[in-house]
Design a protein around this motif. Structure first.
Motif, PDB file in Angstrom:
ATOM      1  N   ARG A   1      31.644  37.528 137.151  1.00 47.22           N
ATOM      2  CA  ARG A   1      30.329  37.254 136.830  1.00 47.22           C
ATOM      3  C   ARG A   1      29.269  38.053 137.422  1.00 47.22           C
ATOM      4  O   ARG A   1      28.446  38.553 137.047  1.00 47.22           O
ATOM      5  CB  ARG A   1      30.031  36.022 137.498  1.00 47.22           C
ATOM      6  N   VAL A   2      29.785  38.651 138.817  1.00 44.47           N
ATOM      7  CA  VAL A   2      29.145  39.681 139.561  1.00 44.47           C
ATOM      8  C   VAL A   2      29.519  41.326 138.781  1.00 44.47           C
ATOM      9  O   VAL A   2      28.271  41.846 138.418  1.00 44.47           O
ATOM     10  CB  VAL A   2      29.344  39.671 141.004  1.00 44.47           C
ATOM     11  N   ASN A   3      30.448  41.348 138.867  1.00 49.34           N
ATOM     12  CA  ASN A   3      30.958  42.900 138.822  1.00 49.34           C
ATOM     13  C   ASN A   3      30.685  43.264 137.354  1.00 49.34           C
ATOM     14  O   ASN A   3      30.178  44.405 136.954  1.00 49.34           O
ATOM     15  CB  ASN A   3      32.084  43.259 139.210  1.00 49.34           C
ATOM     16  N   LEU A   4      31.009  42.541 136.338  1.00 53.65           N
ATOM     17  CA  LEU A   4      30.785  42.819 134.918  1.00 53.65           C
ATOM     18  C   LEU A   4      29.725  42.271 134.555  1.00 53.65           C
ATOM     19  O   LEU A   4      28.854  42.999 133.881  1.00 53.65           O
ATOM     20  CB  LEU A   4      31.857  42.227 134.096  1.00 53.65           C
ATOM     21  N   GLY A   5      29.398  40.941 134.596  1.00 54.51           N
ATOM     22  CA  GLY A   5      28.241  40.432 134.232  1.00 54.51           C
ATOM     23  C   GLY A   5      26.893  40.943 134.871  1.00 54.51           C
ATOM     24  O   GLY A   5      25.906  40.942 134.229  1.00 54.51           O
ATOM     25  N   GLY A   6      26.883  41.170 136.103  1.00 57.04           N
ATOM     26  CA  GLY A   6      25.760  41.670 136.644  1.00 57.04           C
ATOM     27  C   GLY A   6      25.416  43.228 136.269  1.00 57.04           C
ATOM     28  O   GLY A   6      24.202  43.592 136.052  1.00 57.04           O
ATOM     29  N   THR A   7      26.369  43.934 136.063  1.00 55.37           N
ATOM     30  CA  THR A   7      26.394  45.230 135.399  1.00 55.37           C
ATOM     31  C   THR A   7      25.796  45.124 134.126  1.00 55.37           C
ATOM     32  O   THR A   7      24.793  46.193 133.623  1.00 55.37           O
ATOM     33  CB  THR A   7      27.566  46.103 135.431  1.00 55.37           C
ATOM     34  N   ARG A   8      26.192  44.283 133.280  1.00 54.95           N
ATOM     35  CA  ARG A   8      25.710  44.059 131.690  1.00 54.95           C
ATOM     36  C   ARG A   8      24.279  43.625 131.828  1.00 54.95           C
ATOM     37  O   ARG A   8      23.583  44.277 130.942  1.00 54.95           O
ATOM     38  CB  ARG A   8      26.593  43.044 131.024  1.00 54.95           C
ATOM     39  N   THR A   9      23.962  42.881 132.820  1.00 59.11           N
ATOM     40  CA  THR A   9      22.371  42.388 132.844  1.00 59.11           C
ATOM     41  C   THR A   9      21.704  43.572 133.425  1.00 59.11           C
ATOM     42  O   THR A   9      20.538  43.880 132.777  1.00 59.11           O
ATOM     43  CB  THR A   9      22.481  41.346 134.028  1.00 59.11           C
ATOM     44  N   LEU A  10      22.048  44.244 134.287  1.00 60.21           N
ATOM     45  CA  LEU A  10      21.203  45.343 134.788  1.00 60.21           C
ATOM     46  C   LEU A  10      21.107  46.614 133.860  1.00 60.21           C
ATOM     47  O   LEU A  10      20.021  47.156 133.453  1.00 60.21           O
ATOM     48  CB  LEU A  10      21.963  46.105 136.135  1.00 60.21           C
ATOM     49  N   ALA A  11      22.237  46.815 133.118  1.00 58.59           N
ATOM     50  CA  ALA A  11      22.017  47.741 131.937  1.00 58.59           C
ATOM     51  C   ALA A  11      21.234  47.381 130.963  1.00 58.59           C
ATOM     52  O   ALA A  11      20.379  48.024 130.193  1.00 58.59           O
ATOM     53  CB  ALA A  11      23.594  48.040 131.605  1.00 58.59           C
ATOM     54  N   ASP A  12      21.286  46.129 130.550  1.00 52.84           N
ATOM     55  CA  ASP A  12      20.426  45.553 129.456  1.00 52.84           C
ATOM     56  C   ASP A  12      18.993  45.750 129.850  1.00 52.84           C
ATOM     57  O   ASP A  12      18.248  46.267 129.189  1.00 52.84           O
ATOM     58  CB  ASP A  12      20.464  43.899 129.276  1.00 52.84           C
ATOM     59  N   ALA A  13      18.691  45.523 131.208  1.00 55.58           N
ATOM     60  CA  ALA A  13      16.995  45.662 131.860  1.00 55.58           C
ATOM     61  C   ALA A  13      16.880  47.128 131.704  1.00 55.58           C
ATOM     62  O   ALA A  13      15.704  47.528 131.544  1.00 55.58           O
ATOM     63  CB  ALA A  13      17.034  45.067 133.079  1.00 55.58           C
ATOM     64  N   ALA A  14      17.923  47.964 132.215  1.00 56.15           N
ATOM     65  CA  ALA A  14      17.553  49.407 132.029  1.00 56.15           C
ATOM     66  C   ALA A  14      17.203  49.949 130.652  1.00 56.15           C
ATOM     67  O   ALA A  14      16.118  50.778 130.667  1.00 56.15           O
ATOM     68  CB  ALA A  14      18.589  50.086 132.662  1.00 56.15           C
ATOM     69  N   VAL A  15      18.121  49.311 129.784  1.00 58.08           N
ATOM     70  CA  VAL A  15      17.588  49.946 128.264  1.00 58.08           C
ATOM     71  C   VAL A  15      16.361  49.343 127.833  1.00 58.08           C
ATOM     72  O   VAL A  15      15.631  50.105 127.426  1.00 58.08           O
ATOM     73  CB  VAL A  15      18.929  49.356 127.333  1.00 58.08           C
ATOM     74  N   ALA A  16      15.873  48.403 128.315  1.00 55.74           N
ATOM     75  CA  ALA A  16      14.795  47.704 127.664  1.00 55.74           C
ATOM     76  C   ALA A  16      13.482  48.365 128.548  1.00 55.74           C
ATOM     77  O   ALA A  16      12.353  48.492 127.747  1.00 55.74           O
ATOM     78  CB  ALA A  16      14.580  46.404 128.114  1.00 55.74           C
ATOM     79  N   THR A  17      13.570  48.657 129.795  1.00 57.79           N
ATOM     80  CA  THR A  17      12.680  49.362 130.294  1.00 57.79           C
ATOM     81  C   THR A  17      12.693  50.997 130.293  1.00 57.79           C
ATOM     82  O   THR A  17      11.948  51.883 130.985  1.00 57.79           O
ATOM     83  CB  THR A  17      12.589  48.897 131.778  1.00 57.79           C
ATOM     84  N   GLY A  18      13.601  51.399 129.565  1.00 60.61           N
ATOM     85  CA  GLY A  18      13.412  53.137 129.297  1.00 60.61           C
ATOM     86  C   GLY A  18      14.425  54.046 130.580  1.00 60.61           C
ATOM     87  O   GLY A  18      14.137  54.890 130.615  1.00 60.61           O
ATOM     88  N   VAL A  19      14.984  52.998 131.302  1.00 56.22           N
ATOM     89  CA  VAL A  19      15.697  53.941 132.373  1.00 56.22           C
ATOM     90  C   VAL A  19      17.042  54.231 131.969  1.00 56.22           C
ATOM     91  O   VAL A  19      17.960  53.500 131.652  1.00 56.22           O
ATOM     92  CB  VAL A  19      15.993  53.123 133.743  1.00 56.22           C
ATOM     93  N   ARG A  20      17.287  55.840 131.620  1.00 57.50           N
ATOM     94  CA  ARG A  20      18.587  56.041 131.113  1.00 57.50           C
ATOM     95  C   ARG A  20      19.624  56.363 132.159  1.00 57.50           C
ATOM     96  O   ARG A  20      20.767  56.236 131.939  1.00 57.50           O
ATOM     97  CB  ARG A  20      18.065  57.292 130.444  1.00 57.50           C
ATOM     98  N   ARG A  21      19.218  57.045 133.301  1.00 57.06           N
ATOM     99  CA  ARG A  21      20.225  57.613 134.079  1.00 57.06           C
ATOM    100  C   ARG A  21      20.941  56.381 134.757  1.00 57.06           C
ATOM    101  O   ARG A  21      20.234  55.609 135.585  1.00 57.06           O
ATOM    102  CB  ARG A  21      19.680  58.590 135.120  1.00 57.06           C
ATOM    103  N   PHE A  22      22.361  56.323 134.888  1.00 53.42           N
ATOM    104  CA  PHE A  22      23.104  55.102 135.365  1.00 53.42           C
ATOM    105  C   PHE A  22      24.276  55.776 136.192  1.00 53.42           C
ATOM    106  O   PHE A  22      24.890  56.299 135.166  1.00 53.42           O
ATOM    107  CB  PHE A  22      23.269  54.099 134.214  1.00 53.42           C
ATOM    108  N   VAL A  23      24.457  55.504 137.297  1.00 50.39           N
ATOM    109  CA  VAL A  23      25.704  56.140 137.967  1.00 50.39           C
ATOM    110  C   VAL A  23      26.250  54.854 138.451  1.00 50.39           C
ATOM    111  O   VAL A  23      25.769  54.139 139.191  1.00 50.39           O
ATOM    112  CB  VAL A  23      25.093  57.144 139.095  1.00 50.39           C
ATOM    113  N   PHE A  24      27.604  54.695 138.191  1.00 50.84           N
ATOM    114  CA  PHE A  24      28.260  53.361 138.332  1.00 50.84           C
ATOM    115  C   PHE A  24      29.455  53.947 139.649  1.00 50.84           C
ATOM    116  O   PHE A  24      30.177  54.736 139.499  1.00 50.84           O
ATOM    117  CB  PHE A  24      29.074  53.014 137.220  1.00 50.84           C
TER     118      PHE A  24
END
Length: 335
Positions: free
Chosen positions: A94-117
């Motif tokens: 829920r947190v590690n996969l689901g939280g990352t998916r949610t954060l990445a969805d928001a990043a794509v929607a707001t135009g933030v491309r650079r993502f270091v995991f």
């Protein structure tokens, strides 16, 4: 990353050890940083360091949208993660996969491309050998934390392949330093209480990674397009045995090193029994399977790719890292 860009670097999990120390390290280097983590955490040290802190949950899309829209960060460094050997598998996912998916969805929607995991060397399954590289297989050994990191890597790499984000994955080993809960505070408290024991004579390896070295590796990757879509193992380059690591922590804390050792063959059924029995009494077992894997593993990881492609090298060696940890234990470690 160049300090001239006034947009902040957003670090998730900033109230935790790795995220917090990374935020402080980046700020001291002249970079503008914003932290993002759950409400109610003690972040006074971040405020003193000049780190702006934003409360929210990476699993909540509204929180992610709010913070990303307000900050327009030039990069996200995603450190937030569920940990702990007794955490249920569903919570890890829920947190590690689901939280990352949610954060990445928001990043794509707001135009933030650079993502270091920030992932983990545990995705390689901790095979008992040296020379593990980024090309070594990833495989499940039944540990929910490691499985969640594998699943999260796969999800982000799919988004990278679709051209949605510019992704870099760092896989640190055993990250220690001042304020480290898992690798310093808990161990020192157990040592001071005289309850620390060795497993298998303490011959397992700690692939030490001083937290500032990890932060430097992240910084080296941020402005480097050649790191997009790449994975990097990050350690200090020279593992030490658990016997030595615990002895050095004990010396720093002014107490005796552990003397008692339990054979590995005895420890495994004991830990499995504790994982079954302790939760029935509402208690967390003192050692889980992940912890036992770490205490007995003979894995060692090669950092050649990070040295070569990121032009990075660990600046803090083990002796200096332990000196800094020792100073913090004596001056500031909570009772």
């Amino acid at each position: 990353m160049a300090a001239s860009d006034d947009r902040p670097i957003l670090i998730t999990g900033a109230a935790g050890f790795i995220g917090g120390e990374m935020a402080r390290h980046f700020t001291a280097s002249g970079l503008k940083v914003a932290g993002f983590d759950l409400p109610g955490r003690d972040v006074a040290h971040l405020h003193r360091a000049g780190v702006a802190f934003h409360e929210g949950d990476v699993t909540a899309r509204a929180d992610c949208d709010r913070v990303l829209a307000a900050l327009s960060p030039r990069a996200i460094v995603h450190c937030a993660a569920a940990m702990g050997g007794s955490t249920p598998r569903e919570e890890f996912m829920r947190v590690n996969l689901g939280g990352t998916r949610t954060l990445a969805d928001a990043a794509v929607a707001t135009g933030v491309r650079r993502f270091v995991f920030i992932s983990s060397v545990t995705v390689h399954g901790m095979p008992p050998r040296a020379g593990i590289t980024e090309e070594s297989p990833r495989f499940s050994i039944g540990l929910p934390y490691a499985d969640s990191k594998i699943a999260t890597e796969d999800h982000l790499l799919e988004r990278q392949a679709r051209g949605e984000i510019d992704l870099t994955i760092l896989r640190p080993a055993d990250v220690y330093g001042p304020r480290s809960g898992e690798w310093v505070v808990k161990l020192v408290k157990t040592l001071l209480a005289g309850k620390m024991i060795l497993i298998g004579g303490g011959r397992g390896l700690v692939n030490v990674t001083y937290v500032d070295n990890l932060s430097d590796a992240v910084a080296a990757s941020l402005d480097r397009p050649s790191s997009f879509g790449r994975e990097y193992l990050v350690t200090d380059g020279e593992p030490v045995t658990w016997k030595r690591y615990l002895a050095d922590l004990a010396a720093a804390a002014g107490t005796s090193p552990p003397r008692l050792s339990i054979p590995t063959a005895v420890a495994w059924p004991l830990v499995q029994a504790m994982e079954l029995v302790f939760p029935l009494a509402g208690r967390r077992p003192p050692l889980g399977r992940l912890g036992l894997r770490l205490l007995t593993s003979r894995s060692a990881y090669a950092i050649d790719r990070a040295r070569r492609e990121l032009e990075w090298a660990p600046a803090v060696d083990y002796a200096e890292g332990m000196r800094r940890v020792g100073a913090w234990i004596r001056e500031a470690m909570p009772a």
